[in-house]
Design a protein around this motif. Structure first.
Motif, PDB file in Angstrom:
ATOM      1  N   ARG A  55      -2.647  -0.680  -7.504  1.00 46.04           N
ATOM      2  CA  ARG A  55      -3.262  -1.309  -8.666  1.00 46.04           C
ATOM      3  C   ARG A  55      -2.859  -0.710 -10.001  1.00 46.04           C
ATOM      4  O   ARG A  55      -3.160  -1.273 -11.045  1.00 46.04           O
ATOM      5  CB  ARG A  55      -4.785  -1.234  -8.537  1.00 46.04           C
ATOM      6  N   SER A  56      -2.209   0.450  -9.979  1.00 47.91           N
ATOM      7  CA  SER A  56      -1.822   1.082 -11.235  1.00 47.91           C
ATOM      8  C   SER A  56      -0.462   1.743 -11.070  1.00 47.91           C
ATOM      9  O   SER A  56       0.018   1.940  -9.957  1.00 47.91           O
ATOM     10  CB  SER A  56      -2.874   2.108 -11.672  1.00 47.91           C
TER      11      SER A  56
ATOM     12  N   ARG B 102       3.841  -5.027  -3.202  1.00 49.99           N
ATOM     13  CA  ARG B 102       2.624  -4.242  -3.441  1.00 49.99           C
ATOM     14  C   ARG B 102       1.528  -4.642  -2.455  1.00 49.99           C
ATOM     15  O   ARG B 102       1.513  -5.760  -1.940  1.00 49.99           O
ATOM     16  CB  ARG B 102       2.148  -4.384  -4.876  1.00 49.99           C
ATOM     17  N   GLY B 103       0.638  -3.692  -2.239  1.00 53.18           N
ATOM     18  CA  GLY B 103      -0.531  -3.939  -1.411  1.00 53.18           C
ATOM     19  C   GLY B 103      -1.790  -3.838  -2.233  1.00 53.18           C
ATOM     20  O   GLY B 103      -1.735  -3.618  -3.456  1.00 53.18           O
TER      21      GLY B 103
ATOM     22  N   ASP C 253       0.844  -1.188   0.000  1.00 53.90           N
ATOM     23  CA  ASP C 253       0.000   0.000   0.000  1.00 53.90           C
ATOM     24  C   ASP C 253       0.884   1.244   0.000  1.00 53.90           C
ATOM     25  O   ASP C 253       0.739   2.160   0.806  1.00 53.90           O
ATOM     26  CB  ASP C 253      -1.001   0.009   1.159  1.00 53.90           C
ATOM     27  N   VAL C 254       1.807   1.235  -0.961  1.00 54.30           N
ATOM     28  CA  VAL C 254       2.758   2.338  -1.131  1.00 54.30           C
ATOM     29  C   VAL C 254       2.012   3.592  -1.566  1.00 54.30           C
ATOM     30  O   VAL C 254       2.164   4.650  -0.974  1.00 54.30           O
ATOM     31  CB  VAL C 254       3.842   1.969  -2.169  1.00 54.30           C
ATOM     32  N   GLY C 255       1.226   3.468  -2.626  1.00 56.43           N
ATOM     33  CA  GLY C 255       0.433   4.595  -3.106  1.00 56.43           C
ATOM     34  C   GLY C 255       1.109   5.422  -4.169  1.00 56.43           C
ATOM     35  O   GLY C 255       0.523   5.678  -5.211  1.00 56.43           O
ATOM     36  N   LYS C 256       2.330   5.850  -3.944  1.00 56.36           N
ATOM     37  CA  LYS C 256       3.073   6.661  -4.912  1.00 56.36           C
ATOM     38  C   LYS C 256       4.532   6.197  -4.933  1.00 56.36           C
ATOM     39  O   LYS C 256       5.185   6.138  -3.892  1.00 56.36           O
ATOM     40  CB  LYS C 256       3.037   8.146  -4.536  1.00 56.36           C
ATOM     41  N   ALA C 257       5.037   5.920  -6.121  1.00 57.85           N
ATOM     42  CA  ALA C 257       6.395   5.404  -6.263  1.00 57.85           C
ATOM     43  C   ALA C 257       7.462   6.412  -5.841  1.00 57.85           C
ATOM     44  O   ALA C 257       8.571   6.015  -5.477  1.00 57.85           O
ATOM     45  CB  ALA C 257       6.643   4.952  -7.702  1.00 57.85           C
TER      46      ALA C 257
ATOM     47  N   LEU D 219       5.197  -4.079  -8.493  1.00 60.13           N
ATOM     48  CA  LEU D 219       5.929  -4.661  -7.361  1.00 60.13           C
ATOM     49  C   LEU D 219       5.454  -6.097  -7.152  1.00 60.13           C
ATOM     50  O   LEU D 219       4.300  -6.419  -7.426  1.00 60.13           O
ATOM     51  CB  LEU D 219       5.695  -3.842  -6.091  1.00 60.13           C
ATOM     52  N   PRO D 220       6.320  -6.965  -6.618  1.00 62.77           N
ATOM     53  CA  PRO D 220       5.871  -8.342  -6.356  1.00 62.77           C
ATOM     54  C   PRO D 220       4.852  -8.384  -5.216  1.00 62.77           C
ATOM     55  O   PRO D 220       4.836  -7.510  -4.348  1.00 62.77           O
ATOM     56  CB  PRO D 220       7.163  -9.064  -5.964  1.00 62.77           C
TER      57      PRO D 220
END
Length: 154
Positions: free
Chosen positions: A57-58, A52-53, A32-36, A64-65
């Motif tokens: 989703r985009s 990824r969390g 649940d990063v949200g922004k790279a 991310l794995p």
């Protein structure tokens, strides 16, 4: 080895996170990063490994794995976002620790010799839950230990 563990930033890297993680050798982001662009800031402190969390989703975070396994100072560390999706026996797999997020609730427990560690959330505050990050200490001949760090946020 001192490792910073964070989760559920949801696109917000609070300024209080950086001093809380000062001196770590690695940073693990549990989804649940949200922004790279959060990674650019964190990489100023230490190399970052992320999964990824459910909100990733985009964009770059969607690539991310879903899970990852790291070998740190002789200990296998399993990373996933939601511990309820764990489909293996960490003790049988010889993992020293399972790191997870998703619930925004920090927690440390041991089960069958395996450390289960949720650093909580350091992103937007959710309900009355604290804003936290985690520290994981890994030494070659000792079980990993975890610490929850409560951030003072305005």
């Amino acid at each position: 080895m001192k490792v910073g563990v964070i989760s559920d930033t949801h696109g917000l890297l609070r300024p209080e996170v950086m001093p809380a993680l000062a001196g770590v050798e690695r940073i693990l982001h549990l989804g649940d990063v949200g922004k790279a662009d959060i990674f650019k800031s964190l990489e100023k402190l230490a190399p970052v490994t992320a999964i990824r969390g459910n909100i990733d989703r985009s964009g770059p975070c969607s690539r991310l794995p879903e899970t990852d396994v790291l070998l740190l100072d002789g200990h296998y560390i399993y990373m996933l976002h939601d511990v309820h999706t764990l489909h293996l026996d960490p003790a049988a797999a010889k993992f020293a620790a399972v790191l997870h997020g998703h619930s925004h609730q920090p927690g440390i427990r041991r089960h069958k010799g395996v450390l289960y560690f949720n650093p909580g959330s350091c992103g937007p505050r959710r309900f009355e839950l604290p804003v936290t990050v985690g520290l994981l200490t890994i030494e070659k001949d000792a079980d990993p230990t975890a610490q929850i760090v409560h951030l003072v946020v305005s």
